[in-house]
Enzyme design. Structure first.
Site, short mmCIF file in Angstrom:
data_model
loop_
_atom_site.label_atom_id
_atom_site.label_comp_id
_atom_site.label_asym_id
_atom_site.label_seq_id
_atom_site.Cartn_x
_atom_site.Cartn_y
_atom_site.Cartn_z
N HIS A 117 39.33 38.49 40.61
CA HIS A 117 40.56 38.96 39.98
C HIS A 117 41.06 40.17 40.77
O HIS A 117 42.12 40.69 40.51
CB HIS A 117 40.34 39.32 38.50
CG HIS A 117 41.62 39.59 37.76
ND1 HIS A 117 42.06 40.86 37.49
CD2 HIS A 117 42.55 38.75 37.26
CE1 HIS A 117 43.21 40.80 36.85
NE2 HIS A 117 43.54 39.54 36.70
N HIS A 139 51.95 45.72 35.53
CA HIS A 139 50.73 45.13 36.06
C HIS A 139 49.75 46.19 36.54
O HIS A 139 48.57 45.90 36.68
CB HIS A 139 51.16 44.22 37.21
CG HIS A 139 50.24 43.12 37.50
ND1 HIS A 139 49.78 42.88 38.78
CD2 HIS A 139 49.65 42.23 36.70
CE1 HIS A 139 48.97 41.87 38.74
NE2 HIS A 139 48.87 41.46 37.50
C1 LIG Z 1 52.09 37.34 34.05
N1 LIG Z 1 50.96 38.19 33.88
C2 LIG Z 1 49.95 38.31 34.83
C3 LIG Z 1 49.91 37.55 36.00
C4 LIG Z 1 48.85 37.74 36.91
C5 LIG Z 1 47.84 38.68 36.64
C6 LIG Z 1 46.74 38.92 37.63
O1 LIG Z 1 46.33 40.10 37.77
O2 LIG Z 1 46.30 37.96 38.29
C7 LIG Z 1 47.91 39.43 35.46
C8 LIG Z 1 46.86 40.42 35.16
O3 LIG Z 1 45.68 40.01 35.02
O4 LIG Z 1 47.20 41.62 35.06
C9 LIG Z 1 48.96 39.25 34.57
#
Ligand SMILES: CNc1ccc(C(=O)O)c(C(=O)O)c1
Length: 443
Positions: free
Chosen positions: A338, A117
């Site tokens: 975000h 992430h």
């Molecule tokens: C399962 N995959 C993700 C879940 C949440 C996010 C977030 O940042 O909210 C992201 C992303 O955007 O990297 C991926």
């Protein structure tokens, strides 16, 4: 040209915090001036003569990323660090087949449900290294009409003479430990390069997560226990100040608030021993259905806010902690968040005891969960973020106005109305049309 020097001037004016929001198309342009950046600015020739770069991220549109670099930099070696396996890894690599300057580093994800992430750029110039830690995926939509956070480091020069090259915040050592944790040959040259540069000007601390079951001296190197260790340096006078958490996704946190949120996790963020805390001490900011519906993107903004009905149903206690997304101060109430930020604010919202911007959402996977009676901290995902502590800026607290400290949303946060509900991405939203007259019917 004016574009380039404005970028360097912008960075100088943002000192000493060097924290920015991404530009958002469709808001009053006075809010896209100072303290706002776009990826093409960050990668522009004005920031230095690029030699090579590394892009750490989750979602990556290779063609889009390449055209974010200026033409003259599109042949400089680019390492893409990701966490994909199997078909997704193949698809990513075939997208890049036509670019011979692009290499890949697949981060190991040995614990189920973990993701890579982390969102970071390592930029090697002819005269130094710059580090950018942020919250945006490498896809057009993440840099178009959302609110994202970006920390841009100083240009760290090559180490000359006898200086240690380390900052009071130990940022270089922590960054090296983070990169070492990947245990990947393609990151070795970056680690060696970082060791030869002078990071002494760095004023932020690194707060990162790497997958694993961390014990002993490694237990407080990562996740919420690293944050707990760093926050022991915070003014005790702020002990009663509320904690504010703001994020774009929520994991399964347990059947009761005392299972993890208000015990283990809140204890780290408030460095106070007691496990139970009155509700007003913890304020969580997550977009309501109307925040998403009325955003610049409309309901599709919810495609980047993956809170599932299956998870939400198990933890309705969480919804009483929730506050709406409101950023009138930055003209970004309609620029869906975000970004992920965590902070301790004075009750009136005028001062901060500390502030963090990170890729980590409100989840055990990101921050870690203690197992075996506290013997180990289990983390599933890679995460990375920066922590601003007043003492690193010779202050006791951050006075938001006087210090011109950029806070992404309005403080104190505004609680949900009775009629507000948290955005949930996998149920229909058809009662009212969004800003584009559309409805949301997932399946
Ligand atoms: C399962 N995959 C993700 C879940 C949440 C996010 C977030 O940042 O909210 C992201 C992303 O955007 O990297 C991926």
């Amino acid at each position: 040209g004016s574009f380039s020097e404005s970028l360097n001037d912008k960075w100088n004016r943002s000192s000493p915090f060097n924290f920015f929001l991404t530009k958002a198309k469709g808001i009053d342009n006075k809010y896209n001036a100072n303290q706002s950046v776009h990826i093409k600015e960050i990668l522009s020739e004005s920031f230095g003569e690029l030699v090579q770069s590394a892009q750490f991220n989750y979602k990556i549109d290779v063609d889009w990323l390449v055209q974010c670099y200026p033409e003259s930099f599109r042949s400089k070696p680019l390492l893409i660090v990701h966490g994909f396996k199997g078909r997704e890894k193949q698809d990513l690599e075939s997208e890049a087949a036509k670019y011979d300057h692009i290499g890949f580093c697949q981060a190991r994800l040995d614990i189920a449900y973990g993701t890579h992430h982390s969102k970071m750029m390592l930029l090697k110039y002819t005269d130094g290294i710059r580090v950018v830690i942020h919250t945006a995926n490498l896809v057009h939509g993440d840099w178009h009409q959302k609110t994202q956070g970006v920390w841009i480091s100083p240009l760290f020069p090559i180490l000359l003479g006898q200086g240690s090259g380390e900052s009071d915040t130990k940022f270089r050592k922590d960054l090296i430990d983070y990169l070492t944790a990947y245990n990947h040959p393609k990151l070795r040259s970056w680690i060696e390069m970082i060791k030869t540069h002078d990071f002494s000007d760095c004023r932020v601390h690194l707060v990162a997560s790497v997958p694993g079951r961390h014990t002993d001296i490694s237990k407080d190197k990562w996740g919420h226990l690293k944050l707990r260790k760093l926050l022991k340096q915070v003014e005790p006078s702020c002990k009663q100040w509320p904690i504010v958490g703001q994020f774009s996704s929520i994991g399964s946190l347990g059947a009761k608030s005392e299972d993890w949120l208000c015990s283990e996790w809140l204890s780290s963020l408030s460095t106070m021993g007691q496990t139970l805390v009155e509700k007003s001490q913890l304020r969580l900011v997550f977009p309501s259905v109307d925040n998403v519906r009325l955003s610049l993107e409309g309901y599709p903004a919810g495609g980047s806010l993956p809170y599932s009905i299956h998870t939400a149903k198990k933890q309705t206690y969480l919804h009483s902690f929730l506050h709406v997304w409101k950023s009138d101060r930055n003209g970004r109430t309609q620029a869906s968040p975000h970004i992920k930020t965590y902070m301790r604010m004075s009750p009136d919202g005028e001062n901060l005891a500390w502030f963090a911007c990170t890729s980590a959402n409100l989840s055990k996977a990101a921050w870690g969960v203690l197992e075996k009676k506290g013997y180990q901290l289990m983390i599933r995902s890679y995460e990375i973020g920066v922590l601003f502590l007043p003492k690193s800026f010779s202050k006791e607290v951050f006075k938001i106005k006087d210090d011109n400290f950029l806070v992404p949303f309005d403080l104190p946060p505004t609680p949900y109305e009775k009629s507000d509900h948290p955005w949930i991405w996998d149920i229909p939203h058809v009662n009212k049309p969004d800003t584009h007259g559309m409805k949301w019917c997932p399946n």
